[in-house]
Scaffold this active site. Structure first.
Site, PDB file in Angstrom:
ATOM      1  CE  LYS A 179      11.752  -0.098  -6.529  1.00  0.00           C
ATOM      2  NZ  LYS A 179      10.554  -0.767  -5.982  1.00  0.00           N
ATOM      3  CE  LYS A 183       8.938  -5.469  -0.398  1.00  0.00           C
ATOM      4  NZ  LYS A 183       8.437  -4.311  -1.167  1.00  0.00           N
TER       5      LYS A 183
END
Ligand code: MG
Length: 384
Positions: free
Chosen positions: A169, A278
């Site tokens: 991240k 997703k």
């Protein structure tokens, strides 16, 4: 399937803290649906997290929508059809809002689970997946102490566990220095950066505008990243197209890919070279397969992204990741590595691979003891 009753269960699970540009997530309320049919039960797991972020709704929003709209509508449509409803009909019952897609994904999974159990077919078989196992990728959040050594430790732990890639991240102020350190220590690791839409590209147009910081991402070009994921806000496909001309690192989209239609547009505009898909956000397993097919025919590499799922949805994602267009490792690490309790269970990850389930259904039914330990509320809807 003839629907007799539907339960909405809410679990309260602990989550190992994960920080990204969207903030810290450290608890995992989990909304789960059980559909009771004449041929047995089916379970569906909702992807929504503790709070709304990156265009995705909060778990409480989807829970409320399930109870006030989703389940009543599903039951009444089934009643109008002799009490039966096929999982393939679920997505058409709802609109295109993010919370509706996530709700549809949950209900589709529950009905499909019941259908596949009754048919004696595993999800992998139903999807036509030939691979017996898939590669597991890991995630390294922004360390709470903002120390590069802490990041190196978590990347090292993931690499030691056999993860086939690590997604780090990043956010403005936490990008080049930590990524350079990771690359120096792990020269051969498949490495991705995930910015969760935190950068901006374009001229400043007013005092409230964020600085034009995306151009600095050109500094990542010599780190041989597989991709940088969602550098810019989800709605701004044009800026991603522009950024593709400025940096060499392939651009991946995640939050921008909210539905198969969004995937189609992103591919048409050439906004990404990699797609993070997703199923929970796209509207379910069928929608995810459609998105996969679009990426595969466009020659865009794809991987299955995750929402810190429990073993039911993560196992379903693993099966999906067996489709041939998913050429990059997905977010498929074991739920036990980030959740306090996994009511469903997940196959062991061995040498960075997880075996696909062969039992009938989308995934395992929850363990009754673990279920009782983590359920904070249940609401039943009778179909009569
Ligand atoms: Mg992402």
């Amino acid at each position: 399937m003839r629907i007799d009753a539907v339960d909405v269960l809410v679990f309260e699970l602990g989550l190992a803290p994960v920080e990204g540009a969207l903030g810290v997530f450290d608890r995992r309320p989990l909304v789960v649906v059980r559909v009771m049919t004449a041929d047995g039960d089916g379970w569906g797991e909702c992807g929504a997290l503790e709070r709304a972020a990156g265009g995705d709704p909060a778990a409480s929003t989807v829970e409320h929508l399930l109870e006030t709209v989703g389940i009543p509508r599903m039951v009444s449509v089934a009643q109008a059809r002799d009490g039966t409803l096929d999982s393939s009909a679920v997505p058409q019952l709802f609109g295109g809002h993010a919370a509706e897609r996530m709700m549809a994904a949950t209900l589709e999974m529950a009905l499909l689970d019941a259908e596949l159990r009754a048919l004696g077919v595993s999800l992998g078989e139903w999807l036509g997946v030939a691979r017996p196992e898939v590669a597991v990728g890991a995630l390294a959040g922004i360390p709470t102490d903002r120390e590069v050594d802490s990041l190196l430790a978590s990347v090292g732990a993931a690499a030691d566990a056999g993860s086939r890639r690590v997604r780090v991240k990043i956010a403005p102020g936490w990008d080049l220095v930590p990524l350079r350190a990771v690359r120096r220590h792990f020269p051969d690791l498949a490495l991705q950066a995930d910015a969760n839409g935190a950068y901006r590209l374009g001229p400043k147009t007013g005092p409230m505008e964020r600085p034009d910081d995306a151009r600095r991402l050109v500094a990542l070009d010599d780190l041989a990243l597989t991709c940088i994921e969602q550098p810019l806000p989800a709605a701004d496909l044009a800026a991603h197209v522009e950024l593709r001309e400025l940096i060499e690192t392939p651009i991946a989209l995640d939050e921008s890919l909210a539905s198969p239609r969004h995937v189609e547009l992103a591919l048409r505009y050439g906004a990404c070279e990699v797609a993070c898909l997703k199923p929970a956000r796209l509207g379910g397993l069928r929608a995810a397969r459609r998105a996969h097919d679009l990426c595969a025919s466009a020659g865009v590499a794809a991987f299955v992204g995750g929402y810190f799922e429990a073993g039911l949805a993560r196992g379903a994602n693993a099966a999906l990741a067996g489709l041939p267009g998913f050429t990059l490792p997905g977010d498929l690490s074991a739920p036990a590595s980030y959740l306090s309790v996994d009511p469903f269970g997940y196959p062991p990850v061995v040498d960075g691979l997880v075996a696909l389930r062969t039992e009938p259904g989308v995934g395992p039914a929850p363990d009754p003891e673990r279920l009782a330990a983590c359920t904070v509320r249940t609401r039943r809807f009778e179909a009569r």
